[in-house]
Design a protein around this motif. Sequence first.
Motif, PDB file in Angstrom:
ATOM      1  N   MET A  76      46.701 114.386 -17.141  1.00 37.97           N
ATOM      2  CA  MET A  76      47.945 113.600 -17.300  1.00 37.97           C
ATOM      3  C   MET A  76      48.394 113.097 -15.928  1.00 37.97           C
ATOM      4  SD  MET A  76      50.226 112.319 -19.089  1.00 37.97           S
ATOM      5  CE  MET A  76      51.902 111.732 -18.983  1.00 37.97           C
ATOM      6  N   GLN A  77      48.410 113.975 -14.930  1.00 41.62           N
ATOM      7  CA  GLN A  77      48.878 113.555 -13.600  1.00 41.62           C
ATOM      8  C   GLN A  77      48.120 112.308 -13.155  1.00 41.62           C
ATOM      9  OE1 GLN A  77      51.353 114.916 -12.090  1.00 41.62           O
ATOM     10  NE2 GLN A  77      51.306 113.724 -10.218  1.00 41.62           N
ATOM     11  N   GLY A  78      46.772 112.402 -13.108  1.00 43.30           N
ATOM     12  CA  GLY A  78      45.955 111.266 -12.638  1.00 43.30           C
ATOM     13  C   GLY A  78      46.165 110.073 -13.548  1.00 43.30           C
ATOM     14  N   LYS A  79      46.139 110.307 -14.845  1.00 37.60           N
ATOM     15  CA  LYS A  79      46.193 109.202 -15.819  1.00 37.60           C
ATOM     16  C   LYS A  79      47.487 108.412 -15.643  1.00 37.60           C
ATOM     17  CE  LYS A  79      46.287 108.509 -20.796  1.00 37.60           C
ATOM     18  NZ  LYS A  79      47.376 107.546 -20.496  1.00 37.60           N
ATOM     19  N   LYS A  80      48.632 109.159 -15.564  1.00 40.76           N
ATOM     20  CA  LYS A  80      49.909 108.425 -15.554  1.00 40.76           C
ATOM     21  C   LYS A  80      49.979 107.541 -14.318  1.00 40.76           C
ATOM     22  CE  LYS A  80      52.898 111.540 -13.031  1.00 40.76           C
ATOM     23  NZ  LYS A  80      53.795 112.644 -13.054  1.00 40.76           N
ATOM     24  N   ILE A  81      49.399 108.000 -13.190  1.00 38.99           N
ATOM     25  CA  ILE A  81      49.488 107.200 -11.964  1.00 38.99           C
ATOM     26  C   ILE A  81      48.784 105.872 -12.167  1.00 38.99           C
ATOM     27  CG2 ILE A  81      48.533 107.090  -9.624  1.00 38.99           C
ATOM     28  CD1 ILE A  81      50.584 108.980  -9.187  1.00 38.99           C
ATOM     29  N   LEU A  82      47.710 105.873 -12.974  1.00 44.70           N
ATOM     30  CA  LEU A  82      46.863 104.667 -13.036  1.00 44.70           C
ATOM     31  C   LEU A  82      47.357 103.640 -14.047  1.00 44.70           C
ATOM     32  CD1 LEU A  82      43.425 106.465 -12.676  1.00 44.70           C
ATOM     33  CD2 LEU A  82      44.661 105.107 -10.983  1.00 44.70           C
ATOM     34  N   ASP A  83      48.234 104.026 -14.986  1.00 39.84           N
ATOM     35  CA  ASP A  83      48.703 103.026 -15.954  1.00 39.84           C
ATOM     36  C   ASP A  83      49.329 101.856 -15.203  1.00 39.84           C
ATOM     37  OD1 ASP A  83      47.928 104.603 -17.954  1.00 39.84           O
ATOM     38  OD2 ASP A  83      49.888 104.749 -18.946  1.00 39.84           O
ATOM     39  N   LYS A  84      49.071 100.614 -15.715  1.00 41.80           N
ATOM     40  CA  LYS A  84      49.753  99.495 -15.062  1.00 41.80           C
ATOM     41  C   LYS A  84      50.195  98.455 -16.084  1.00 41.80           C
ATOM     42  CE  LYS A  84      45.259  97.862 -13.571  1.00 41.80           C
ATOM     43  NZ  LYS A  84      44.356  97.886 -12.427  1.00 41.80           N
ATOM     44  N   LEU A  85      51.098  97.597 -15.670  1.00 41.25           N
ATOM     45  CA  LEU A  85      51.566  96.500 -16.504  1.00 41.25           C
ATOM     46  C   LEU A  85      50.974  95.197 -15.974  1.00 41.25           C
ATOM     47  CD1 LEU A  85      55.408  96.935 -17.166  1.00 41.25           C
ATOM     48  CD2 LEU A  85      53.534  97.207 -18.786  1.00 41.25           C
ATOM     49  N   ILE A  86      50.490  94.377 -16.922  1.00 40.21           N
ATOM     50  CA  ILE A  86      50.012  93.036 -16.548  1.00 40.21           C
ATOM     51  C   ILE A  86      51.037  92.033 -17.096  1.00 40.21           C
ATOM     52  CG2 ILE A  86      48.087  91.425 -16.640  1.00 40.21           C
ATOM     53  CD1 ILE A  86      47.027  94.018 -15.669  1.00 40.21           C
ATOM     54  N   ILE A  87      51.501  91.162 -16.244  1.00 36.22           N
ATOM     55  CA  ILE A  87      52.524  90.187 -16.669  1.00 36.22           C
ATOM     56  C   ILE A  87      52.038  88.785 -16.335  1.00 36.22           C
ATOM     57  CG2 ILE A  87      54.878  89.360 -16.222  1.00 36.22           C
ATOM     58  CD1 ILE A  87      55.607  92.235 -15.466  1.00 36.22           C
ATOM     59  N   LYS A  88      52.139  87.884 -17.341  1.00 33.17           N
ATOM     60  CA  LYS A  88      51.857  86.477 -17.067  1.00 33.17           C
ATOM     61  C   LYS A  88      53.213  85.779 -17.016  1.00 33.17           C
ATOM     62  CE  LYS A  88      49.698  82.441 -19.103  1.00 33.17           C
ATOM     63  NZ  LYS A  88      51.076  81.875 -19.000  1.00 33.17           N
ATOM     64  N   GLY A  89      53.565  85.247 -15.865  1.00 34.09           N
ATOM     65  CA  GLY A  89      54.934  84.781 -15.634  1.00 34.09           C
ATOM     66  C   GLY A  89      55.243  83.431 -16.231  1.00 34.09           C
ATOM     67  N   GLN A  90      56.502  83.094 -16.169  1.00 33.69           N
ATOM     68  CA  GLN A  90      57.041  81.763 -16.467  1.00 33.69           C
ATOM     69  C   GLN A  90      56.964  81.350 -17.932  1.00 33.69           C
ATOM     70  OE1 GLN A  90      55.382  79.193 -13.388  1.00 33.69           O
ATOM     71  NE2 GLN A  90      56.963  79.912 -11.975  1.00 33.69           N
ATOM     72  N   ASN A  91      56.870  82.323 -18.836  1.00 31.97           N
ATOM     73  CA  ASN A  91      57.049  82.023 -20.255  1.00 31.97           C
ATOM     74  C   ASN A  91      58.540  81.893 -20.508  1.00 31.97           C
ATOM     75  OD1 ASN A  91      54.392  82.129 -21.222  1.00 31.97           O
ATOM     76  ND2 ASN A  91      55.235  83.009 -23.105  1.00 31.97           N
ATOM     77  N   LEU A  92      58.962  80.873 -21.277  1.00 32.06           N
ATOM     78  CA  LEU A  92      60.394  80.758 -21.557  1.00 32.06           C
ATOM     79  C   LEU A  92      60.769  81.836 -22.574  1.00 32.06           C
ATOM     80  CD1 LEU A  92      62.970  79.153 -20.998  1.00 32.06           C
ATOM     81  CD2 LEU A  92      62.420  77.731 -23.001  1.00 32.06           C
ATOM     82  N   LEU A  93      61.703  82.684 -22.223  1.00 30.29           N
ATOM     83  CA  LEU A  93      62.071  83.796 -23.110  1.00 30.29           C
ATOM     84  C   LEU A  93      63.203  83.372 -24.035  1.00 30.29           C
ATOM     85  CD1 LEU A  93      62.061  86.699 -20.480  1.00 30.29           C
ATOM     86  CD2 LEU A  93      60.150  85.669 -21.713  1.00 30.29           C
ATOM     87  N   ASN A  94      63.254  84.049 -25.178  1.00 30.53           N
ATOM     88  CA  ASN A  94      64.293  83.733 -26.167  1.00 30.53           C
ATOM     89  C   ASN A  94      64.442  84.879 -27.137  1.00 30.53           C
ATOM     90  OD1 ASN A  94      66.008  81.591 -26.725  1.00 30.53           O
ATOM     91  ND2 ASN A  94      64.275  80.195 -26.543  1.00 30.53           N
ATOM     92  N   GLY A  95      65.631  85.101 -27.662  1.00 26.82           N
ATOM     93  CA  GLY A  95      65.756  86.056 -28.772  1.00 26.82           C
ATOM     94  C   GLY A  95      66.754  87.161 -28.483  1.00 26.82           C
TER      95      GLY A  95
END
Length: 428
Positions: free
Chosen positions: A1-20
């Motif tokens: 768990m220790q090693g695993k949690k460190i490696l999780d990451k988020l990938i974001i593709k920017g500049q989508n117009l958000l709504n809702g």
Amino acid sequence: MQGKKILDKLIIKGQNLLNGEVEISGSKNASLPILFATLLTDKDIILNNVPNLRDVTLSIKLLEYIGKKIEYLNNNKILIRQLSNIKYDAPYDLVRQMRASVLIIGPMFARYKKALVSLPGGCAIGIRPINLHLEGLKELGADIDLVNGYVSVFCKNFLSNKIIKLKYPSVGATENLIMSSIFIEGKTVIENVAKEPEIIDLCNFLNKMGAIIKGIGTSKIEIFGVKKENLKSIEYTIIPDRIEAGTFIILGALASESLVIKNFEAGHIEKFLEKVEATETKIEKLSKNILKVYGNKNIKPVSIETSPYPGFPTDMQAQWMVFMTQAEGKSIIKENIFENRFMHVAEMMRLGANLEIKNNTVLVNGKTELKGANVMATDLRASAALVLAGLVASGKTEISRIYHLDRGYEAIEKKMTKINAKIFRVKE
Ligand code: EPZ
């Protein structure tokens, strides 16, 4: 768990117009003290609107270690029962992961007149001592020892009718000292307390259980001692998370056509909303708990400095910095609460932000175009700021060490995806 949690990451593709619409979850910083306050009684307690966060899971682990049995009745509703044998210590491997574990000292002192809690150790945003907690406990009759990195609290007899003057309105010290006092005969007065909405929620919870606390929400709290056996089994609903709400409000201004923020208390973030309106961002209060924020293509630069409630919240400082990188002009951000809460500055510079740091002040030169890059989360609110920056930046942003984010934002990808953000988690 220790090693695993460190490696999780988020990938974001920017500049989508958000709504809702965004549904705000229960408050992390109200949940934690209230969870620990259940140690004051062996009666069954039901809590509603408890957010699914790493800090809540860690708190539940600590409560189970001490002798509570916790059952999820639904995703955000928990039943807390007490088993027979109680432990009086909070071990290092739990406390070092979450410094709020020190909040068990108050209830343990009140109920058992003893506690053994590992010193929390520092964290990314500062050394975060607990001297104010301990000085207050001594006033109430506690003997304090530091042995092998643990704080040992022991009390032969409570001292009644004491007046404690906090040198600084520390949130944690206020919470610990209120909980410490509820069984002390007579009237205990605590002055210069913190007045955050989360403290008010804790006091309301304690009073509903049968404590007698007066002056809630003011700088002077009076606690009239009650008998332990007078505390009742209750059901209580946690207030919404004002910092999550503030984070999404900034997102709405930065990257949306409009966002409807539901289930939050506008009154908990008045100062923050004033500053948002000063940027000429349009916000409409559709009701007490629903606010609509409109995208702002011409953000006015607004300087802020953090201060204890009802001032501008330090937990919104990093997010405000991202906001100001998109403002037309210069703004100044001053951090007065923590000595090292600019860990996000270097990461934001990697995304193209034009920031000049000097002691506890950052000059933000807006408006700068942000470009996607690989960045690293360093602490909870810094990681939220990097998510905002990634959604504004062109191209792809990868944020590593997002376990920091999971401490304080429930189901963030789900909520973001629902409003059209392109964001997903890579489980390594
Ligand atoms: C609470 O931390 C919050 N955490 C923090 O939120 C928040 O940033 C902080 O209050 C300020 O609002 C929880 O409620 C679980 P403090 P706490 O005691 O209680 C110094 C988040 O992102 N101090 O008011 O630790 C301390 O070093 C977290 O959700 C002492 O010197 O805050 C700091 O500089 C981050 N001695 C300042 O006071 C003490 O005994 C404020 O600390 C206690 C504090």
